[in-house]
Design an enzyme around this catalytic site. Structure first.
Site, PDB file in Angstrom:
ATOM      1  CB  ILE A 129     -45.697  50.246  91.735  1.00 58.27           C
ATOM      2  CG1 ILE A 129     -44.572  48.960  91.375  1.00 58.27           C
ATOM      3  CG2 ILE A 129     -46.165  50.285  93.255  1.00 58.27           C
ATOM      4  CD1 ILE A 129     -43.290  49.168  92.296  1.00 58.27           C
ATOM      5  CG  ASP A 169     -35.778  49.833  82.308  1.00 59.48           C
ATOM      6  OD1 ASP A 169     -36.833  50.203  81.992  1.00 59.48           O
ATOM      7  OD2 ASP A 169     -35.063  48.808  81.969  1.00 59.48           O
ATOM      8  CG  ASP A 189     -34.110  54.098  78.363  1.00 58.67           C
ATOM      9  OD1 ASP A 189     -35.014  53.267  78.635  1.00 58.67           O
ATOM     10  OD2 ASP A 189     -34.265  55.353  77.909  1.00 58.67           O
ATOM     11  CG  ASN A 238     -35.449  54.028  82.931  1.00 60.32           C
ATOM     12  OD1 ASN A 238     -36.548  53.601  83.063  1.00 60.32           O
ATOM     13  ND2 ASN A 238     -34.937  54.142  81.663  1.00 60.32           N
ATOM     14  CD  GLU A 265     -43.587  50.113  75.974  1.00 64.58           C
ATOM     15  OE1 GLU A 265     -44.424  50.843  76.102  1.00 64.58           O
ATOM     16  OE2 GLU A 265     -42.438  50.156  76.166  1.00 64.58           O
TER      17      GLU A 265
HETATM   18  C1  809 Z   1     -42.505  51.758  87.811  1.00 62.12           C
HETATM   19  N1  809 Z   1     -41.644  51.346  88.857  1.00 62.12           N
HETATM   20  C2  809 Z   1     -41.827  52.133  90.131  1.00 62.12           C
HETATM   21  C3  809 Z   1     -40.860  51.731  90.998  1.00 62.12           C
HETATM   22  C4  809 Z   1     -40.652  52.268  92.342  1.00 62.12           C
HETATM   23  C5  809 Z   1     -41.634  53.132  93.059  1.00 62.12           C
HETATM   24  O1  809 Z   1     -41.421  53.710  94.364  1.00 62.12           O
HETATM   25  C6  809 Z   1     -39.893  50.803  90.402  1.00 62.12           C
HETATM   26  C7  809 Z   1     -38.982  50.022  90.605  1.00 62.12           C
HETATM   27  C8  809 Z   1     -38.324  49.413  89.785  1.00 62.12           C
HETATM   28  C9  809 Z   1     -38.684  49.055  88.359  1.00 62.12           C
HETATM   29  C10 809 Z   1     -38.312  48.354  87.443  1.00 62.12           C
HETATM   30  C11 809 Z   1     -37.726  48.691  86.079  1.00 62.12           C
HETATM   31  C12 809 Z   1     -37.319  47.963  85.220  1.00 62.12           C
HETATM   32  C13 809 Z   1     -37.185  46.692  85.541  1.00 62.12           C
HETATM   33  C14 809 Z   1     -37.480  46.022  86.526  1.00 62.12           C
HETATM   34  C15 809 Z   1     -38.292  46.758  87.593  1.00 62.12           C
HETATM   35 CL1  809 Z   1     -38.601  46.220  89.026  1.00 62.12          CL
HETATM   36  C16 809 Z   1     -40.086  49.956  88.007  1.00 62.12           C
HETATM   37  C17 809 Z   1     -40.571  50.798  89.046  1.00 62.12           C
HETATM   38  C18 809 Z   1     -37.197  48.656  90.404  1.00 62.12           C
HETATM   39  O2  809 Z   1     -36.184  47.896  89.807  1.00 62.12           O
HETATM   40  N2  809 Z   1     -37.107  48.892  91.541  1.00 62.12           N
HETATM   41  C19 809 Z   1     -38.207  49.940  91.904  1.00 62.12           C
HETATM   42  O3  809 Z   1     -38.379  50.454  93.080  1.00 62.12           O
END
Ligand code: 809
Length: 291
Positions: free
Chosen positions: A17, A180, A138, A143, A21
């Site tokens: 998803i 994030d 951030d 985010n 980087e």
């Molecule tokens: C790119 N991306 C897309 C999604 C949700 C899509 O419906 C997403 C999530 C996270 C994160 C995330 C951000 C930063 C650190 C760890 C995580 Cl798992 C990134 C996510 C997160 O922590 N929870 C998410 O849903």
């Protein structure tokens, strides 16, 4: 206790998803509890490096910022085969950045009420983070994650055929969550890792860390401005400086009140910007107003 890596053993990977980087994020199902999680896998940072600090920072922040409905929930983090893994709450509505693009393509702008809801939810999350003497550093559409839940609003019984034919009206309830936490730092002894320059304040660039909470407020102001159609935001150059001297476009399709509030949140002087607490009490956001 098998020697199969924990990730493979405990989770079934549904789909990628997000990737960057920073690493890759997967939507996964936990084989034991059957729940869905967002799991980020990143290369294990070199011991003692800045990346390691950020990685540990993120986990410490999640551990301190336990449960809040406007902060993405953390479940676990571990290292395996040279990777760092963090298991977070999965938000099923994508990121605000995705939603902004989608609405632009479908020509379906945010309503004034939807912008108030966005502002209020993220301000609530910031109030919690700031109350723990931490700052996010951030805040930006990428985010902020969206959770959508269908809520049963009403059930109408069709009296015609003695009430066996019910029709349900479901309403989609949106919750915005701050995610994030990789740049989170403490207000008292900050080790500021700059966030996305499009949402960065001049005072942070000038290494003035005396009003860090107001850097989050500034970034939230530009985030709402962008959701309201004020974007795309410059990364540098004269327009970048002009915004930070208080020159934002007026957004005519929204109220003067909202335009003024965004202007106040992005004021050049950090002390003039409202705190998260005062934002939440701001008359523009209090639906029933405090007459
Ligand atoms: C790119 N991306 C897309 C999604 C949700 C899509 O419906 C997403 C999530 C996270 C994160 C995330 C951000 C930063 C650190 C760890 C995580 Cl798992 C990134 C996510 C997160 O922590 N929870 C998410 O849903």
């Amino acid at each position: 206790e098998s020697n199969i890596p924990r990730y493979k053993q405990e989770f079934h990977e549904l789909k990628l998803i997000g990737a960057g980087e920073f690493g890759s994020v997967y939507k996964c199902i936990n084989r034991l509890d059957g729940c869905t999680y967002a799991i980020k896998k990143s290369l294990k940072p070199v011991a003692g490096s800045a990346n390691e600090k950020t990685a540990l920072n993120e986990v410490y922040a999640h551990a301190v910022l336990g449960k809040h409905q406007h902060v993405v929930r953390y479940y676990s983090a571990w290292a395996e085969d040279n990777h760092m893994i963090i298991q977070n709450e999965f938000c099923n509505g994508g990121s605000l950045a995705d939603d902004i693009v989608k609405r632009q393509n479908e020509n379906r702008p945010f309503s004034e009420a939807e912008l108030h809801q966005l502002l209020l939810h993220v301000a609530e999350g910031l109030r919690y983070i700031h109350s723990m003497q931490l700052v996010h550093m951030d805040i930006k559409p990428g985010n902020i994650f969206i959770s959508k839940e269908k809520r049963l609003l009403a059930v109408n019984y069709d009296s015609a055929d003695d009430g066996f034919d019910e029709e349900e009206t479901l309403e989609e309830e949106i919750t915005y969550k701050i995610g994030d936490l990789g740049h989170v730092t403490s207000i008292s002894n900050p080790t500021v890792e700059e966030g996305d320059c499009r949402y960065l304040t001049t005072e942070i660039l000038g290494e003035d860390v005396s009003h860090l909470t107001k850097a989050d407020i500034f970034a939230l102001g530009l985030t709402v401005y962008e959701a309201a159609g004020g974007g795309p935001l410059p990364k540098n150059g004269p327009e970048w400086h002009s915004i930070r001297q208080g020159n934002l476009k007026v957004l005519p399709q929204y109220s003067r009140d909202l335009n003024e509030l965004i202007k106040l949140m992005t004021h050049p002087n950090p002390e003039t910007r409202p705190s998260a607490v005062s934002l939440i009490q701001h008359r523009v956001l209090c639906p029933f107003g405090n007459k």
